[in-house]
Design an enzyme around this catalytic site. Sequence first.
Site, PDB file in Angstrom:
ATOM      1  N   GLU A  50     -19.278  49.441  71.280  1.00 30.14           N
ATOM      2  CA  GLU A  50     -17.973  49.032  70.769  1.00 30.14           C
ATOM      3  C   GLU A  50     -17.707  47.614  71.257  1.00 30.14           C
ATOM      4  O   GLU A  50     -17.904  47.308  72.438  1.00 30.14           O
ATOM      5  CB  GLU A  50     -16.865  49.956  71.265  1.00 30.14           C
ATOM      6  CG  GLU A  50     -16.931  51.362  70.713  1.00 30.14           C
ATOM      7  CD  GLU A  50     -15.843  52.254  71.291  1.00 30.14           C
ATOM      8  OE1 GLU A  50     -14.991  51.743  72.061  1.00 30.14           O
ATOM      9  OE2 GLU A  50     -15.850  53.457  70.992  1.00 30.14           O
ATOM     10  N   ASP A  61      -4.192  48.672  75.629  1.00 28.75           N
ATOM     11  CA  ASP A  61      -5.138  48.255  76.659  1.00 28.75           C
ATOM     12  C   ASP A  61      -4.463  48.049  78.008  1.00 28.75           C
ATOM     13  O   ASP A  61      -3.365  47.500  78.091  1.00 28.75           O
ATOM     14  CB  ASP A  61      -5.830  46.954  76.243  1.00 28.75           C
ATOM     15  CG  ASP A  61      -6.680  47.127  75.000  1.00 28.75           C
ATOM     16  OD1 ASP A  61      -7.204  48.242  74.815  1.00 28.75           O
ATOM     17  OD2 ASP A  61      -6.800  46.179  74.213  1.00 28.75           O
TER      18      ASP A  61
END
Length: 274
Positions: A50, A61
């Site tokens: 990824e 995040d």
Amino acid sequence: MTTRIDARFAQLKKENRSAFVTFLMAGDPDPVTSLEVIKALPKAGADIIEIGMPFTDPMADGPSIQAAGLRALKAGMTLKKTLAMVRDFRKADDATPIVLMGYYNPIYIYGVDRFLADAKSAGVDGLIVVDLPPEEDSELCVPAMKAGLNFIRLATPTTDDKRLPAVLANTSGFVYYVSVTGITGSASADSRAVGEAVARIKRHTALPVCVGFGIRTPEAARAIAGEADGAVVGTALVDALRGSLDSSGKATVKTVTAVTELTAALAAGVRGTR
């Protein structure tokens, strides 16, 4: 349509093992070093890679990956350069699946049709776009599928049985189960709870289920791999990269090996050889 992701999971099923999925931010700490690191991941044990698309407002995040995105943006990384990185990777590796992970805004600005055509041409296999719910499938998910790209959806501990069919409706490649409620790197995954969640998801789909968020060690990776079709590690690898940088945030001679050595240890954990 059979993508590299489908082919990789078919291969892993024959080998009777789970996938080790790595995440790193494109362009961190700079485009040249980032490409060097990503090229080294398959040999170190990554089954699927990824690659984060840097964005200024990454809501899912944690601090480590946010900082990685800011380092990449500061180094001049763009979505166009991210696609060029994949194209360069493909010159030597036509087998390892590449998934771009991020947010819709940069894709929207780039232009959806142009992005999908360029991504497919570059050798991208799938997309994870965390801020597009199923209700917005017409924006990107359906066009991506028509372009021959897997669209990988996130399921979370709060995705109940009523919501799950909508989440899975147009998902392909694999399902990404977020093992914790919160941002990346915020907590450790509970393998027992993960096992129950994976079993529940599999009652609704035949797709592989990979688990991410909260996996930092070979032991944790092994425990999760025992419950799921794949273990995803991002924050720990990003932290290893960050720890190799000099005082000004620049790459050093240790940067590539810092990431690949941890990748190898985690891969060994997933494979049960550690």
